[in-house]
Design a protein around this motif. Structure first.
Motif, PDB file in Angstrom:
ATOM      1  N   MET A   1       0.835  -1.182   0.000  1.00 57.06           N
ATOM      2  CA  MET A   1       0.000   0.000   0.000  1.00 57.06           C
ATOM      3  C   MET A   1       0.878   1.242   0.000  1.00 57.06           C
ATOM      4  O   MET A   1       0.582   2.211  -0.679  1.00 57.06           O
ATOM      5  N   ARG A   2       1.955   1.179   0.771  1.00 55.13           N
ATOM      6  CA  ARG A   2       2.803   2.354   0.922  1.00 55.13           C
ATOM      7  C   ARG A   2       3.443   2.762  -0.400  1.00 55.13           C
ATOM      8  O   ARG A   2       3.529   3.949  -0.706  1.00 55.13           O
ATOM      9  N   SER A   3       3.866   1.802  -1.205  1.00 56.91           N
ATOM     10  CA  SER A   3       4.530   2.156  -2.463  1.00 56.91           C
ATOM     11  C   SER A   3       3.556   2.822  -3.433  1.00 56.91           C
ATOM     12  O   SER A   3       3.916   3.813  -4.084  1.00 56.91           O
ATOM     13  N   LEU A   4       2.341   2.312  -3.517  1.00 56.43           N
ATOM     14  CA  LEU A   4       1.347   2.942  -4.405  1.00 56.43           C
ATOM     15  C   LEU A   4       0.998   4.348  -3.929  1.00 56.43           C
ATOM     16  O   LEU A   4       0.914   5.289  -4.724  1.00 56.43           O
ATOM     17  N   ALA A   5       0.814   4.500  -2.629  1.00 58.38           N
ATOM     18  CA  ALA A   5       0.471   5.810  -2.072  1.00 58.38           C
ATOM     19  C   ALA A   5       1.609   6.804  -2.280  1.00 58.38           C
ATOM     20  O   ALA A   5       1.373   7.983  -2.584  1.00 58.38           O
ATOM     21  N   SER A   6       2.852   6.344  -2.155  1.00 56.43           N
ATOM     22  CA  SER A   6       3.981   7.256  -2.341  1.00 56.43           C
ATOM     23  C   SER A   6       4.105   7.705  -3.790  1.00 56.43           C
ATOM     24  O   SER A   6       4.473   8.853  -4.061  1.00 56.43           O
ATOM     25  N   ILE A   7       3.761   6.846  -4.720  1.00 61.65           N
ATOM     26  CA  ILE A   7       3.774   7.228  -6.138  1.00 61.65           C
ATOM     27  C   ILE A   7       2.746   8.324  -6.392  1.00 61.65           C
ATOM     28  O   ILE A   7       3.035   9.327  -7.055  1.00 61.65           O
ATOM     29  N   VAL A   8       1.554   8.141  -5.862  1.00 62.67           N
ATOM     30  CA  VAL A   8       0.498   9.148  -6.044  1.00 62.67           C
ATOM     31  C   VAL A   8       0.933  10.483  -5.448  1.00 62.67           C
ATOM     32  O   VAL A   8       0.837  11.528  -6.113  1.00 62.67           O
ATOM     33  N   LEU A   9       1.425  10.476  -4.232  1.00 67.74           N
ATOM     34  CA  LEU A   9       1.824  11.716  -3.584  1.00 67.74           C
ATOM     35  C   LEU A   9       3.015  12.367  -4.288  1.00 67.74           C
ATOM     36  O   LEU A   9       3.101  13.589  -4.370  1.00 67.74           O
ATOM     37  N   GLY A  10       3.926  11.561  -4.799  1.00 70.47           N
ATOM     38  CA  GLY A  10       5.079  12.098  -5.514  1.00 70.47           C
ATOM     39  C   GLY A  10       4.671  12.852  -6.772  1.00 70.47           C
ATOM     40  O   GLY A  10       5.109  13.992  -7.008  1.00 70.47           O
ATOM     41  N   PHE A  11       3.839  12.228  -7.581  1.00 66.74           N
ATOM     42  CA  PHE A  11       3.354  12.899  -8.788  1.00 66.74           C
ATOM     43  C   PHE A  11       2.492  14.108  -8.441  1.00 66.74           C
ATOM     44  O   PHE A  11       2.553  15.142  -9.102  1.00 66.74           O
ATOM     45  N   GLY A  50       7.107  10.685   3.019  1.00 63.88           N
ATOM     46  CA  GLY A  50       8.126  10.202   3.941  1.00 63.88           C
ATOM     47  C   GLY A  50       7.575   9.611   5.226  1.00 63.88           C
ATOM     48  O   GLY A  50       8.244   8.831   5.894  1.00 63.88           O
ATOM     49  N   LEU A  51       6.356   9.974   5.568  1.00 60.63           N
ATOM     50  CA  LEU A  51       5.745   9.499   6.820  1.00 60.63           C
ATOM     51  C   LEU A  51       4.754   8.350   6.617  1.00 60.63           C
ATOM     52  O   LEU A  51       3.998   8.033   7.530  1.00 60.63           O
ATOM     53  N   LEU A  52       4.741   7.751   5.446  1.00 66.94           N
ATOM     54  CA  LEU A  52       3.758   6.700   5.173  1.00 66.94           C
ATOM     55  C   LEU A  52       3.967   5.424   5.980  1.00 66.94           C
ATOM     56  O   LEU A  52       3.130   4.530   5.936  1.00 66.94           O
ATOM     57  N   ARG A  53       5.024   5.367   6.744  1.00 72.34           N
ATOM     58  CA  ARG A  53       5.205   4.207   7.633  1.00 72.34           C
ATOM     59  C   ARG A  53       4.261   4.281   8.820  1.00 72.34           C
ATOM     60  O   ARG A  53       4.021   3.289   9.487  1.00 72.34           O
ATOM     61  N   ASN A  54       3.746   5.476   9.085  1.00 73.50           N
ATOM     62  CA  ASN A  54       2.819   5.705  10.198  1.00 73.50           C
ATOM     63  C   ASN A  54       1.469   6.138   9.652  1.00 73.50           C
ATOM     64  O   ASN A  54       1.345   6.538   8.496  1.00 73.50           O
ATOM     65  N   ARG A  55       0.491   6.136  10.519  1.00 70.98           N
ATOM     66  CA  ARG A  55      -0.834   6.638  10.143  1.00 70.98           C
ATOM     67  C   ARG A  55      -0.808   8.137   9.858  1.00 70.98           C
ATOM     68  O   ARG A  55      -1.627   8.639   9.115  1.00 70.98           O
ATOM     69  N   ALA A  91      -7.687   4.640  -4.665  1.00 71.68           N
ATOM     70  CA  ALA A  91      -7.345   3.389  -5.344  1.00 71.68           C
ATOM     71  C   ALA A  91      -6.052   2.805  -4.784  1.00 71.68           C
ATOM     72  O   ALA A  91      -5.948   1.583  -4.590  1.00 71.68           O
ATOM     73  N   ALA A  92      -5.075   3.651  -4.518  1.00 68.10           N
ATOM     74  CA  ALA A  92      -3.798   3.170  -3.969  1.00 68.10           C
ATOM     75  C   ALA A  92      -4.001   2.523  -2.610  1.00 68.10           C
ATOM     76  O   ALA A  92      -3.406   1.479  -2.309  1.00 68.10           O
ATOM     77  N   ILE A  93      -4.850   3.122  -1.802  1.00 66.05           N
ATOM     78  CA  ILE A  93      -5.095   2.564  -0.469  1.00 66.05           C
ATOM     79  C   ILE A  93      -5.877   1.259  -0.563  1.00 66.05           C
ATOM     80  O   ILE A  93      -5.516   0.253   0.046  1.00 66.05           O
ATOM     81  N   VAL A  94      -6.934   1.252  -1.351  1.00 63.61           N
ATOM     82  CA  VAL A  94      -7.767   0.046  -1.477  1.00 63.61           C
ATOM     83  C   VAL A  94      -6.981  -1.093  -2.112  1.00 63.61           C
ATOM     84  O   VAL A  94      -6.949  -2.213  -1.594  1.00 63.61           O
ATOM     85  N   LEU A  95      -6.333  -0.809  -3.245  1.00 70.60           N
ATOM     86  CA  LEU A  95      -5.572  -1.866  -3.921  1.00 70.60           C
ATOM     87  C   LEU A  95      -4.370  -2.300  -3.087  1.00 70.60           C
ATOM     88  O   LEU A  95      -4.032  -3.483  -3.061  1.00 70.60           O
TER      89      LEU A  95
END
Length: 111
Positions: A1-11, A50-55, A91-95
């Motif tokens: 989940m973290r990798s997909l979310a980081s891609i979205v936030l990066g773009f 950078g903080l996606l390891r936590n809530r 979608a990043a969170i759900v998938l």
């Protein structure tokens, strides 16, 4: 989940930074307002990444989504872009959760 979310936030951070000149030239927003708002949201997106390891990272991600959609009140095209990124975020969170659950099930089955 973290990798997909980081891609979205990066773009999204790139798009938010690029909205700054649009707000200044097209929407006639003063640079003293546009720069802190847009660059602030872009930096917040990177901070959330950078903080996606936590809530906390995910909570900040939601704040970024709300801010991006909210920019639509100033630059109407941001309603479209903000909603698109918010959709990618969901979608990043759900998938991501589905992928994590599938990995756990696979590990339990094989291990």
């Amino acid at each position: 989940m973290r990798s997909l979310a980081s891609i979205v936030l990066g773009f999204e951070s790139l798009v938010l930074a690029l909205v700054t000149p649009v707000m200044i030239s097209v929407a006639d927003v003063r640079p003293a307002v546009a720069v802190p708002v847009c660059i602030g949201l872009a930096v917040l997106a990177l901070l959330a990444t950078g903080l996606l390891r936590n809530r906390v990272g995910y909570a900040l991600g939601w704040v970024v989504q709300a801010g991006a959609v909210g920019l639509g009140f100033v630059v109407p095209v941001m309603f479209v872009l903000g909603l698109a990124f918010a959709s990618f975020w969901v979608a990043a969170i759900v998938l991501g959760r589905r992928i994590e659950e599938a990995k756990k099930a696979q590990q339990a089955h094989t291990g």
